[in-house]
Motif scaffolding. Structure first.
Motif, PDB file in Angstrom:
ATOM      1  N   PHE A 288      -2.767  -6.953   8.726  1.00 11.23           N
ATOM      2  CA  PHE A 288      -3.830  -6.009   9.101  1.00 11.23           C
ATOM      3  C   PHE A 288      -3.415  -4.611   8.668  1.00 11.23           C
ATOM      4  O   PHE A 288      -2.386  -4.109   9.086  1.00 11.23           O
ATOM      5  CB  PHE A 288      -4.009  -6.059  10.627  1.00 11.23           C
ATOM      6  N   ARG A 289      -4.203  -3.985   7.796  1.00 11.75           N
ATOM      7  CA  ARG A 289      -3.922  -2.618   7.345  1.00 11.75           C
ATOM      8  C   ARG A 289      -5.012  -1.676   7.828  1.00 11.75           C
ATOM      9  O   ARG A 289      -6.191  -1.975   7.746  1.00 11.75           O
ATOM     10  CB  ARG A 289      -3.873  -2.554   5.825  1.00 11.75           C
ATOM     11  N   ASP A 290      -4.595  -0.514   8.337  1.00  9.77           N
ATOM     12  CA  ASP A 290      -5.566   0.516   8.693  1.00  9.77           C
ATOM     13  C   ASP A 290      -4.877   1.867   8.720  1.00  9.77           C
ATOM     14  O   ASP A 290      -3.661   1.954   8.500  1.00  9.77           O
ATOM     15  CB  ASP A 290      -6.259   0.221  10.026  1.00  9.77           C
ATOM     16  N   GLY A 318      -1.088   3.473   8.300  1.00 14.32           N
ATOM     17  CA  GLY A 318      -0.621   4.523   7.399  1.00 14.32           C
ATOM     18  C   GLY A 318      -1.415   5.809   7.497  1.00 14.32           C
ATOM     19  O   GLY A 318      -2.307   5.948   8.340  1.00 14.32           O
ATOM     20  N   PRO A 319      -1.142   6.753   6.600  1.00 12.19           N
ATOM     21  CA  PRO A 319      -1.757   8.086   6.634  1.00 12.19           C
ATOM     22  C   PRO A 319      -3.099   8.119   5.914  1.00 12.19           C
ATOM     23  O   PRO A 319      -3.318   8.921   5.008  1.00 12.19           O
ATOM     24  CB  PRO A 319      -0.716   8.942   5.903  1.00 12.19           C
ATOM     25  N   TRP A 320      -4.003   7.221   6.309  1.00 13.86           N
ATOM     26  CA  TRP A 320      -5.231   7.029   5.549  1.00 13.86           C
ATOM     27  C   TRP A 320      -6.457   7.247   6.415  1.00 13.86           C
ATOM     28  O   TRP A 320      -6.424   7.108   7.638  1.00 13.86           O
ATOM     29  CB  TRP A 320      -5.270   5.597   4.987  1.00 13.86           C
ATOM     30  N   SER A 321      -7.569   7.572   5.734  1.00 15.59           N
ATOM     31  CA  SER A 321      -8.878   7.570   6.365  1.00 15.59           C
ATOM     32  C   SER A 321      -9.638   6.350   5.850  1.00 15.59           C
ATOM     33  O   SER A 321      -9.083   5.523   5.138  1.00 15.59           O
ATOM     34  CB  SER A 321      -9.630   8.854   6.024  1.00 15.59           C
ATOM     35  N   HIS A 322     -10.909   6.236   6.213  1.00 15.60           N
ATOM     36  CA  HIS A 322     -11.674   5.066   5.792  1.00 15.60           C
ATOM     37  C   HIS A 322     -11.894   5.049   4.277  1.00 15.60           C
ATOM     38  O   HIS A 322     -11.889   3.988   3.658  1.00 15.60           O
ATOM     39  CB  HIS A 322     -13.033   5.047   6.509  1.00 15.60           C
TER      40      HIS A 322
END
Length: 601
Positions: A288-290, A318-322
């Protein structure tokens, strides 16, 4: 040598796809690429593309990775965009067949899209997996991959418990469709729902001219098969005209037990969190990645991890947005420790679909990226060990203090109805392009909010976990929005959001959490029977969790709690009704408001 072989394989795949997908076959037995309709048990025809590894031998049986999409299974474009095919080609180059299907009512598939993740759509996933598992080229093992809508459908597909489905890779997913997507904190996520609804409508009618930059990339739905497929596509598009108008149907949606009138069921009926027992029974392995800034995606990942305690499961936060997978530049320059998730996913699928490696070694772990520190870390519990809950009281002179005042005071705040989280806009998933999370400066916005600042931090301070709010607020309106941001202030005065929370006043009741439900912080049912109108004559208690985060705040910075009653960048609010809304925030004495922050010891 391994990398060289991989890239050669990838080149072979791309070349073979480019030059006549229909004429290349595996020793004349089956085509390298095929496009066809599969008829479901209710008669609906679903458009399916099938791709074979280029270096596959005639007698070889391979595992399959399948993607169920509502955003077109194949993009016809005049541009050569590897971002649209890169993931598919990566798996093809590493010995997997890939199947991509348009979910019913979308793309070239027939039927109507009656709702996101409808029961009929999920039944289709079972039948398609069953078809794959019986093909002559299949080794009987199936995995799934894809982001967002394509991630959520994977959890729901696993709940159908087809024995061939062994591993799923939801790359962005939603655990609870009410809390984590449609109505966070009970507030109607209007901006996202409307944008998504308009986007889907254009795709489903094969009309992308009004979708801005998307129209450059997505020209037209690819028909199934040969020329005859064009007439089939025309017939399918006619059925799409009856697809649900989601923005209109959810316009009056308010409580978690509400029903969509035209459907006879509500968000809870189609939400992954209600079928977690079935997913657990399936025994499916999960990767699962988000991202920390992807709406409530990180929250969904952590809740799913705890809801499936016996499944092999790895989370990557991680340091991500959608809409962004890039690495951050939050505090200072320097190279981020990057993680190759493509290679991680390949190891995952190789373990569970090819039997290469021990499943026990995959285990259960949460991999999380600490912003600022720019490092990846691992834990098997959340929050990680070694963190203590530290209270910061909202105190005199708009400060945060570690001790509560003995005397009670109330701070009066007139709500700024124009206040917005944009360009941060966590919940409006479409409005959060790369870089906005770490570039946005909210110093000016905060001038119209009720803010409380900590003293300057004397040491680097790591915050990892869910901050929790305990607030006492008196309002002159019956159901205001309590919108709160946890921020950091640089020595130069730049203000950045690291976590935030929202709760509509009528949902403030803390309820008994049902057995099997996972929630971080106090549990709010959002049921109509638990709704409470605000008593405008007294202070009410608001206790709720903010979004999870991991961040190393450098010495010299300060923390800030910023309180608002509006956010037109994301939520529906009647501005006329909102005018004149006032908060009184209680602090000190028996009504001490504070935020609890998990800080590393």
């Amino acid at each position: 040598m391994k990398k060289k072989t991989f890239y050669l394989n990838l080149v072979f795949v791309v070349i073979s796809i480019f030059f006549s997908c229909k004429t290349h076959t595996i020793d004349g037995r089956f085509p390298l690429y095929s496009s066809q309709y599969l008829q479901m048990s209710d008669g609906t025809k679903i458009a399916v593309d099938t791709w074979m590894p280029y270096n596959m031998t005639a007698d070889q049986k391979v595992p399959t990775l399948v993607q169920f999409t509502r955003y077109w299974r194949y993009v016809d474009t005049s541009l050569n965009l590897s971002m649209l095919t890169g993931e598919r080609d990566f798996y093809l180059a590493n010995g997997y067949s890939v199947v991509i299907a348009d979910v019913r009512g979308t793309g070239a598939s027939f039927g109507t899209w009656e709702a996101p993740w409808s029961p009929a759509e999920i039944q289709d996933t079972y039948e398609i997996i069953d078809w794959i598992s019986k093909k002559e080229w299949s080794n009987g093992n199936v995995g799934t991959f894809g982001p967002s809508y394509l991630g959520t459908i994977q959890l729901l597909a696993a709940s159908k418990k087809h024995p061939a489905l062994k591993a799923i890779y939801p790359n962005i997913c939603f655990y609870d469709l009410y809390r984590d997507l449609g109505l966070p904190g009970g507030g109607y996520n209007l901006k996202f729902i409307k944008n998504w609804n308009d986007f889907n409508r254009g795709l489903d009618l094969n009309s992308t001219k009004d979708l801005g930059l998307i129209s450059i990339v997505m020209k037209s739905i690819r028909p199934v098969g040969d020329e005859a497929g064009k007439s089939e596509l025309h017939l399918a598009l006619k059925q799409h005209e009856d697809n649900i108008d989601l923005a209109e149907e959810l316009d009056e949606y308010k409580y978690s037990d509400d029903l969509v009138e035209s459907l006879g069921y509500g968000l809870d009926s189609i939400s992954p969190h209600v079928v977690m027992d079935d997913i657990a029974d399936s025994g499916v392995a999960v990767m699962f990645r988000d991202g920390w800034f992807d709406g409530l995606g990180a929250n969904s990942a952590l809740k799913t991890f705890y809801a499936l305690p016996d499944n092999y499961f790895r989370v990557y936060l991680g340091p991500w947005s959608h809409m962004s997978g890039g690495y951050e530049k939050l505090f200072y320059s320097g190279k981020a420790e990057e993680l190759n998730l493509s290679e991680e996913s390949l190891r995952f699928f190789d373990t569970f679909l090819k039997g290469e490696g021990e499943a026990e070694q995959w285990g259960r772990e949460i991999n999380y990226y600490t912003l600022g520190e720019k490092r990846w870390k691992k834990t098997d519990v959340w929050p990680p060990r070694g963190f203590s809950d530290t209270k910061f009281y909202l105190s005199d002179s708009n400060t945060l203090a570690q001790e509560s005042s003995q005397e009670f005071h109330a701070d009066l705040y007139d709500i700024d109805i124009e206040s917005t989280s944009a360009p941060f806009a966590r919940y409006n998933l479409f409005a959060f392009p790369a870089g906005k999370a770490w570039k946005a400066d909210f110093a000016q916005r905060d001038q119209t909010l009720l803010v409380y600042d900590s003293p300057i931090l004397e040491r680097d301070t790591e915050i990892t976990g869910h901050p929790i709010l305990d607030l006492y607020i008196k309002t002159n309106k019956a159901n205001p929005m309590i919108r709160v941001y946890l921020e950091i202030i640089s020595p130069k005065g730049k203000v950045q959001v690291i976590s935030d929370g929202v709760l509509m006043a009528e949902h403030r009741k803390i309820s008994q959490k049902p057995e099997g439900v996972v929630e971080f912080g106090p549990y709010h049912s959002f049921l109509s029977s638990d709704a409470l109108a605000a008593d405008t004559g007294k202070f009410e208690y608001y206790n709720f969790a903010m979004t999870p985060i991991s961040v190393l705040v450098p010495a010299g910075y300060r923390l800030r709690v910023a309180i608002s009653g509006a956010d037109h960048g994301a939520f529906f609010q009647d501005k006329e009704a909102l005018k004149g809304t006032q908060f009184e925030l209680g602090r000190g004495g028996d009504l001490s408001s504070y935020v609890t922050i998990p800080i590393k010891n």
